[in-house]
Design a protein around this motif. Structure first.
Motif, PDB file in Angstrom:
ATOM      1  N   MET A  39       0.936  -1.190  -0.134  1.00  0.00           N
ATOM      2  CA  MET A  39       0.005   0.205   0.064  1.00  0.00           C
ATOM      3  C   MET A  39       0.663   1.388   0.009  1.00  0.00           C
ATOM      4  N   ALA A  40       2.035   1.192   0.585  1.00  0.00           N
ATOM      5  CA  ALA A  40       2.903   2.459   0.706  1.00  0.00           C
ATOM      6  C   ALA A  40       3.262   2.700  -0.744  1.00  0.00           C
ATOM      7  N   MET A  88      -4.049   1.318   6.092  1.00  0.00           N
ATOM      8  CA  MET A  88      -3.977   2.982   6.327  1.00  0.00           C
ATOM      9  C   MET A  88      -2.588   3.489   6.764  1.00  0.00           C
ATOM     10  N   GLY A  89      -2.005   2.545   7.326  1.00  0.00           N
ATOM     11  CA  GLY A  89      -0.617   3.093   7.808  1.00  0.00           C
ATOM     12  C   GLY A  89       0.298   2.925   6.728  1.00  0.00           C
ATOM     13  N   GLY A  90       0.164   1.949   5.723  1.00  0.00           N
ATOM     14  CA  GLY A  90       0.969   1.923   4.670  1.00  0.00           C
ATOM     15  C   GLY A  90       0.768   2.894   3.781  1.00  0.00           C
ATOM     16  N   LEU A  91      -0.499   3.244   3.538  1.00  0.00           N
ATOM     17  CA  LEU A  91      -0.832   4.634   2.469  1.00  0.00           C
ATOM     18  C   LEU A  91      -0.053   5.836   3.081  1.00  0.00           C
ATOM     19  N   GLY A  92       0.095   5.864   4.596  1.00  0.00           N
ATOM     20  CA  GLY A  92       0.565   7.193   4.926  1.00  0.00           C
ATOM     21  C   GLY A  92       2.074   7.130   4.833  1.00  0.00           C
ATOM     22  N   CYS A  93       2.531   5.932   4.974  1.00  0.00           N
ATOM     23  CA  CYS A  93       4.088   5.925   4.922  1.00  0.00           C
ATOM     24  C   CYS A  93       4.494   6.193   3.578  1.00  0.00           C
ATOM     25  N   GLY A  94       3.643   5.807   2.517  1.00  0.00           N
ATOM     26  CA  GLY A  94       4.342   6.147   1.158  1.00  0.00           C
ATOM     27  C   GLY A  94       4.719   7.654   1.032  1.00  0.00           C
ATOM     28  N   THR A 102      -6.687   5.845  10.390  1.00  0.00           N
ATOM     29  CA  THR A 102      -6.547   4.518  11.255  1.00  0.00           C
ATOM     30  C   THR A 102      -7.149   4.746  12.587  1.00  0.00           C
ATOM     31  N   ALA A 103      -6.739   5.996  13.325  1.00  0.00           N
ATOM     32  CA  ALA A 103      -7.460   6.301  14.457  1.00  0.00           C
ATOM     33  C   ALA A 103      -8.973   6.428  14.536  1.00  0.00           C
ATOM     34  N   GLY A 104      -9.322   6.941  13.463  1.00  0.00           N
ATOM     35  CA  GLY A 104     -11.076   6.852  13.326  1.00  0.00           C
ATOM     36  C   GLY A 104     -11.691   5.537  13.182  1.00  0.00           C
ATOM     37  N   GLN A 105     -10.667   4.832  12.691  1.00  0.00           N
ATOM     38  CA  GLN A 105     -11.308   3.341  12.510  1.00  0.00           C
ATOM     39  C   GLN A 105     -11.374   2.460  13.814  1.00  0.00           C
ATOM     40  N   LEU A 106     -10.251   2.952  14.399  1.00  0.00           N
ATOM     41  CA  LEU A 106     -10.293   2.191  15.839  1.00  0.00           C
ATOM     42  C   LEU A 106     -11.205   2.910  16.876  1.00  0.00           C
ATOM     43  N   VAL A 107     -11.841   4.060  16.715  1.00  0.00           N
ATOM     44  CA  VAL A 107     -12.764   4.484  17.669  1.00  0.00           C
ATOM     45  C   VAL A 107     -14.083   4.041  17.385  1.00  0.00           C
ATOM     46  N   VAL A 108     -14.356   3.566  16.126  1.00  0.00           N
ATOM     47  CA  VAL A 108     -15.565   2.599  15.870  1.00  0.00           C
ATOM     48  C   VAL A 108     -16.248   1.566  17.069  1.00  0.00           C
ATOM     49  N   VAL A 137      -8.801  16.261  10.822  1.00  0.00           N
ATOM     50  CA  VAL A 137     -10.025  16.074  11.063  1.00  0.00           C
ATOM     51  C   VAL A 137     -10.834  15.462   9.895  1.00  0.00           C
ATOM     52  N   GLY A 138     -10.463  15.585   8.828  1.00  0.00           N
ATOM     53  CA  GLY A 138     -11.031  14.658   7.907  1.00  0.00           C
ATOM     54  C   GLY A 138     -10.542  13.351   7.753  1.00  0.00           C
ATOM     55  N   GLY A 139      -9.470  12.975   8.210  1.00  0.00           N
ATOM     56  CA  GLY A 139      -8.969  11.729   8.357  1.00  0.00           C
ATOM     57  C   GLY A 139      -9.600  10.834   9.074  1.00  0.00           C
ATOM     58  N   VAL A 140      -9.832  11.551  10.483  1.00  0.00           N
ATOM     59  CA  VAL A 140     -10.771  10.651  11.376  1.00  0.00           C
ATOM     60  C   VAL A 140     -12.172  10.405  10.927  1.00  0.00           C
ATOM     61  N   GLY A 141     -12.849  11.612   9.957  1.00  0.00           N
ATOM     62  CA  GLY A 141     -14.069  11.491   9.700  1.00  0.00           C
ATOM     63  C   GLY A 141     -13.932  10.317   8.614  1.00  0.00           C
ATOM     64  N   GLN A 142     -13.184  10.164   7.832  1.00  0.00           N
ATOM     65  CA  GLN A 142     -12.958   9.130   6.757  1.00  0.00           C
ATOM     66  C   GLN A 142     -13.091   7.852   7.561  1.00  0.00           C
ATOM     67  N   GLY A 143     -12.030   7.757   8.387  1.00  0.00           N
ATOM     68  CA  GLY A 143     -12.064   6.441   9.093  1.00  0.00           C
ATOM     69  C   GLY A 143     -13.204   5.956   9.743  1.00  0.00           C
ATOM     70  N   LEU A 144     -14.047   6.706  10.526  1.00  0.00           N
ATOM     71  CA  LEU A 144     -15.208   6.493  11.259  1.00  0.00           C
ATOM     72  C   LEU A 144     -16.269   6.117  10.237  1.00  0.00           C
ATOM     73  N   ALA A 145     -16.304   6.905   9.213  1.00  0.00           N
ATOM     74  CA  ALA A 145     -17.420   6.716   8.046  1.00  0.00           C
ATOM     75  C   ALA A 145     -17.124   5.364   7.391  1.00  0.00           C
TER      76      ALA A 145
END
Length: 396
Positions: A22-23, A143-149, A262-268, A309-317
């Motif tokens: 993914m990176a 998501m972490g791989g996408l961020g590390c790229g 990634t953080a947003g997905q964990l909150v779900v 904020v948008g990243g957290v929203g994307q993860g939650l959604a």
């Protein structure tokens, strides 16, 4: 190899391979400005080069999204790593725009092959009773791989020599190591068949899924569209409007959006699926508003806040949407429904991004961005209002 006696090592190694693949798909993000200088193409071309990736992902999801269930996980992951390696070679050999298109298409093919197969493989490799933790490993790897790229490419481009070559050479070495890891890991599909048994998947929506699918798909579309704009045009905005020409900084800002997801997905897991979808829509709306402020007043702080904020929203959604449509789907059509959701999500990465590129010429980057934000805000507000009136109830 008996994975029961090896604990979490196989699962974690599978997650590491997932992250490497993914990176590679976001590695070019902070480098597009350098390619523009080298090959002399427009901002529209940047968005088209970026969006070609999504078409590759969608094609694989529709044609072979279920391949690993029949031919096995390892052959599909090997094929995905092969596409990732070929993509890196295209960027290393790039002497014109055609090479960039080929590299992005191959990158999309690799992500399409990995998206379902690697997630399932990571979960397969977990010790007994470790399903919940394995889901986190897969989510963090994706998501972490996408961020590390972009972070890796930005740091190397800024502080090392050969900015258009070294990031892809490093990724090629990581892919080679990943091939060795996959060759060592066990196959988890017990009854494998030949490739000829794989049939294209037809997106499907059983009647009982449709009321849930609409708002879930809209939220996913907007979340992925926000990521698409961030990863395709934000480096140009940072350089042209904010005079931020440090590739490491632009890569870090893009990476923040994926890490926040990634953080947003964990909150779900804590707030529940029923709440995560409307909360995700609200956070996406806030992220869009912050991005509008950043475009209007040229403020770096608002760009950073918008990414978080948008990243957290994307993860939650997105995780909420995935759980909602899977829970509402009959077991015999769940895979087809999930594939349909992914097709909509990846359409969000491509179609609006190209639209922004088309508008940059007549309206400028700020005007094009504000039009995009207005359209996405209407969509996500509509989905959020619907979800408040008709909350999602999930039953797996």
């Amino acid at each position: 190899m008996d994975r029961d006696h090896r604990g979490w090592l196989p699962c974690l190694l599978g997650g590491a391979v997932f992250a490497v693949c993914m990176a590679g798909t976001t590695l070019p993000t902070p480098l597009y400005g350098l390619y523009q200088e080298k090959f002399g193409f427009s901002e529209l071309t940047v968005t088209v080069v970026y969006a070609v990736y999504a078409f590759g992902v969608i094609g694989v999801l529709l044609l072979a999204g279920n391949a690993s269930d029949t031919v096995g996980r390892r052959p599909v992951l090997m094929a995905g790593l092969g596409c990732a390696a070929a993509s890196a070679v295209c960027f290393l050999a790039a002497t014109g725009l055609g090479w960039l298109y080929a590299g992005r298409l191959l990158s999309g093919l690799s992500a399409g092959l990995f998206t379902g197969a690697a997630t399932a493989y990571v979960m397969d490799l977990a010790p007994p009773g470790g399903g919940s933790r394995a889901t986190f490993v897969a989510t963090a790897a994706n998501m972490g791989g996408l961020g590390c790229g972009p972070l890796l490419a930005g740091v190397l481009a800024q502080y090392a020599d050969w900015p258009l070559y070294l990031p892809f050479a490093v990724h090629l070495a990581l892919v080679a190591c990943s091939l060795a890891v996959v060759a060592w890991l066990p196959e988890t599909v017990r009854h494998q068949t030949s490739l000829s048994t794989v049939r294209p998947q037809r997106p499907g929506l059983p009647p009982q899924v449709r009321t849930v699918f609409g708002p879930a798909a809209i939220a996913s579309f907007v979340g992925f569209a926000l990521f698409g704009v961030f990863t395709s045009v934000s480096p140009a905005f940072l350089a042209d409007s904010l005079d931020v020409r440090n590739h490491a900084v632009s890569g870090l800002i893009v990476a923040l959006a994926f890490f926040a997801s990634t953080a947003g997905q964990l909150v779900v897991g804590r707030v529940g699926v029923g709440r995560s979808l409307p909360l995700g829509c609200a956070a996406l709306l806030a992220g869009l508003a912050l991005l509008a402020g950043a475009l209007r007043w040229d403020l770096l702080a608002l760009v950073v806040l918008s990414a978080i904020v948008g990243g957290v929203g994307q993860g939650l959604a997105f995780r909420g949407a995935l759980s909602a449509v899977a829970g509402a789907s009959p077991e015999d059509s769940r895979a087809a429904v999930i594939s349909t959701l992914f097709v909509v999500a990846y359409a969000g990465i491509s179609v609006p991004v190209i639209g922004v590129g088309l508008l940059v010429g007549p309206l400028g980057l700020e005007g094009a961005g504000l039009v995009f934000i207005g359209c996405m805000a209407v969509l996500v507000s509509t989905a959020g209002a619907y979800l408040l009136r008709r909350p999602v109830r999930v039953g797996m």
